[in-house]
Write a protein that holds these residues in place. Structure first.
Motif, PDB file in Angstrom:
ATOM      1  N   PRO A 187      21.283  49.261  60.349  1.00  0.00           N
ATOM      2  CA  PRO A 187      21.165  47.776  59.991  1.00  0.00           C
ATOM      3  C   PRO A 187      20.827  47.001  61.210  1.00  0.00           C
ATOM      4  O   PRO A 187      20.932  47.063  62.287  1.00  0.00           O
ATOM      5  CB  PRO A 187      22.576  47.538  59.541  1.00  0.00           C
ATOM      6  CG  PRO A 187      23.298  48.519  58.986  1.00  0.00           C
ATOM      7  CD  PRO A 187      22.818  49.923  60.090  1.00  0.00           C
ATOM      8  N   GLN A 246      18.607  42.955  62.497  1.00  0.00           N
ATOM      9  CA  GLN A 246      18.123  41.693  62.156  1.00  0.00           C
ATOM     10  C   GLN A 246      16.790  41.235  62.762  1.00  0.00           C
ATOM     11  O   GLN A 246      16.651  41.743  64.043  1.00  0.00           O
ATOM     12  CB  GLN A 246      19.193  40.709  62.283  1.00  0.00           C
ATOM     13  CG  GLN A 246      20.426  40.747  61.590  1.00  0.00           C
ATOM     14  CD  GLN A 246      21.500  39.760  61.806  1.00  0.00           C
ATOM     15  OE1 GLN A 246      21.122  38.829  62.833  1.00  0.00           O
ATOM     16  NE2 GLN A 246      22.733  39.834  61.271  1.00  0.00           N
ATOM     17  N   HIS A 291      17.683  40.247  57.308  1.00  0.00           N
ATOM     18  CA  HIS A 291      18.392  41.488  57.279  1.00  0.00           C
ATOM     19  C   HIS A 291      17.397  42.545  56.959  1.00  0.00           C
ATOM     20  O   HIS A 291      16.662  42.518  56.147  1.00  0.00           O
ATOM     21  CB  HIS A 291      19.690  41.503  56.818  1.00  0.00           C
ATOM     22  CG  HIS A 291      20.577  40.437  57.259  1.00  0.00           C
ATOM     23  ND1 HIS A 291      21.405  40.754  58.157  1.00  0.00           N
ATOM     24  CD2 HIS A 291      20.552  38.987  56.812  1.00  0.00           C
ATOM     25  CE1 HIS A 291      22.123  39.287  58.466  1.00  0.00           C
ATOM     26  NE2 HIS A 291      21.555  38.573  57.548  1.00  0.00           N
ATOM     27  N   TYR A 330      18.883  47.059  49.408  1.00  0.00           N
ATOM     28  CA  TYR A 330      19.704  46.060  49.794  1.00  0.00           C
ATOM     29  C   TYR A 330      21.094  45.999  49.462  1.00  0.00           C
ATOM     30  O   TYR A 330      21.980  45.463  50.100  1.00  0.00           O
ATOM     31  CB  TYR A 330      19.038  44.628  49.563  1.00  0.00           C
ATOM     32  CG  TYR A 330      18.199  44.061  50.792  1.00  0.00           C
ATOM     33  CD1 TYR A 330      18.451  43.635  51.791  1.00  0.00           C
ATOM     34  CD2 TYR A 330      16.781  44.536  50.853  1.00  0.00           C
ATOM     35  CE1 TYR A 330      17.555  43.307  53.020  1.00  0.00           C
ATOM     36  CE2 TYR A 330      15.908  44.018  51.655  1.00  0.00           C
ATOM     37  CZ  TYR A 330      16.126  43.502  52.852  1.00  0.00           C
ATOM     38  OH  TYR A 330      15.455  43.273  53.917  1.00  0.00           O
ATOM     39  N   SER A 331      21.266  46.463  48.314  1.00  0.00           N
ATOM     40  CA  SER A 331      22.559  46.477  47.813  1.00  0.00           C
ATOM     41  C   SER A 331      23.486  47.757  48.454  1.00  0.00           C
ATOM     42  O   SER A 331      24.508  47.387  48.799  1.00  0.00           O
ATOM     43  CB  SER A 331      22.562  46.863  46.192  1.00  0.00           C
ATOM     44  OG  SER A 331      22.087  45.868  45.448  1.00  0.00           O
ATOM     45  N   LEU A 378      22.698  48.580  51.569  1.00  0.00           N
ATOM     46  CA  LEU A 378      22.787  48.163  52.899  1.00  0.00           C
ATOM     47  C   LEU A 378      23.902  47.194  53.262  1.00  0.00           C
ATOM     48  O   LEU A 378      24.620  47.165  53.899  1.00  0.00           O
ATOM     49  CB  LEU A 378      21.448  47.956  53.428  1.00  0.00           C
ATOM     50  CG  LEU A 378      21.486  47.084  55.003  1.00  0.00           C
ATOM     51  CD1 LEU A 378      21.618  48.326  55.766  1.00  0.00           C
ATOM     52  CD2 LEU A 378      20.051  46.418  55.161  1.00  0.00           C
ATOM     53  N   MET A 379      24.021  46.102  52.462  1.00  0.00           N
ATOM     54  CA  MET A 379      24.903  45.123  52.392  1.00  0.00           C
ATOM     55  C   MET A 379      25.806  44.554  51.414  1.00  0.00           C
ATOM     56  O   MET A 379      26.343  43.488  51.235  1.00  0.00           O
ATOM     57  CB  MET A 379      23.986  43.677  52.656  1.00  0.00           C
ATOM     58  CG  MET A 379      23.041  43.905  54.133  1.00  0.00           C
ATOM     59  SD  MET A 379      21.989  42.397  54.042  1.00  0.00           S
ATOM     60  CE  MET A 379      22.721  41.068  54.338  1.00  0.00           C
ATOM     61  N   GLY A 422      23.722  41.620  49.949  1.00  0.00           N
ATOM     62  CA  GLY A 422      22.192  41.980  50.253  1.00  0.00           C
ATOM     63  C   GLY A 422      21.074  41.463  49.346  1.00  0.00           C
ATOM     64  O   GLY A 422      20.350  41.041  49.829  1.00  0.00           O
ATOM     65  N   HIS A 458      20.754  37.684  49.971  1.00  0.00           N
ATOM     66  CA  HIS A 458      20.055  37.478  51.252  1.00  0.00           C
ATOM     67  C   HIS A 458      18.464  37.687  50.797  1.00  0.00           C
ATOM     68  O   HIS A 458      17.747  36.864  51.322  1.00  0.00           O
ATOM     69  CB  HIS A 458      20.337  38.372  52.268  1.00  0.00           C
ATOM     70  CG  HIS A 458      19.363  38.477  53.368  1.00  0.00           C
ATOM     71  ND1 HIS A 458      19.433  37.610  54.492  1.00  0.00           N
ATOM     72  CD2 HIS A 458      18.372  39.326  53.923  1.00  0.00           C
ATOM     73  CE1 HIS A 458      18.438  37.790  55.357  1.00  0.00           C
ATOM     74  NE2 HIS A 458      17.963  38.838  54.814  1.00  0.00           N
TER      75      HIS A 458
END
Length: 182
Positions: A25, A27, A57, A122-123, A125-126, A130, A133
């Protein structure tokens, strides 16, 4: 020698779409995602553009032996930009050439199968944060082509009911035009 890395902010966040090692991960400060299209592609795709007040992200992953050829081929409508100043090792991000891009259009819609893959990444990952974002830091929304049942995106993945509902709710919230696959 340390392997260089790339910053992924779209489908590259979904680790099921590639095998690049050491995904981490990360930024990227001062950039946002934007939907665009180019003559080289019949559908819209994600790019990035400078945006001082936005932090993206995503992930970074290694490019073993600095062999960029396969990734450059995958990202053929993009220019590789150096963003090493934001990381501890050599890192690049792919940005569509702004001289050859335009916002999505009826003739160049966003593939729903592509959006599904990105949001699934994204789900994973975060978690729930996610997709939120992603939608908050992405501009240039246009019409969506519903190819979910017959995906046109070459790296389409199976979709969970939760991800499907998340994408469908976001499309409704954004009041995006959904076109059927002809």
């Amino acid at each position: 020698m340390t392997n260089p890395r790339f910053f992924g902010y779209g489908s590259l966040v979904n680790l099921a779409t590639h095998v690049y090692p050491d995904p981490t991960p990360a930024q990227l400060v001062g950039w946002r995602r934007v939907w665009c299209h180019a003559k080289a592609r019949p559908v819209a795709f994600l790019s990035v553009e400078p945006c001082p007040k936005t932090t993206l992200h995503g992930i970074t992953a290694q490019v073993p032996d600095a062999d960029w050829a396969a990734l450059d081929l995958r990202e053929h409508a993009y220019n590789r930009r150096d963003v090493t100043d934001q990381f501890t090792s050599q890192t690049a991000v792919y940005e569509a050439n702004p001289d050859h891009t335009a916002p999505p259009s009826t003739g160049h819609p966003i593939l729903l199968s592509y959006l599904d893959v990105v949001i699934a990444g994204y789900s994973t990952l975060m978690g729930e944060a996610g997709p939120i974002h992603f939608f908050e830091t992405t501009a240039g929304w246009g019409p969506v082509l519903n190819d979910r049942d017959s995906p046109l995106y070459p790296r389409a993945q199976p979709l969970s009911a939760q991800t499907r509902a998340c994408v469908d709710d976001a499309i409704a919230d954004l009041s995006l035009e959904i076109r059927p696959l002809a």
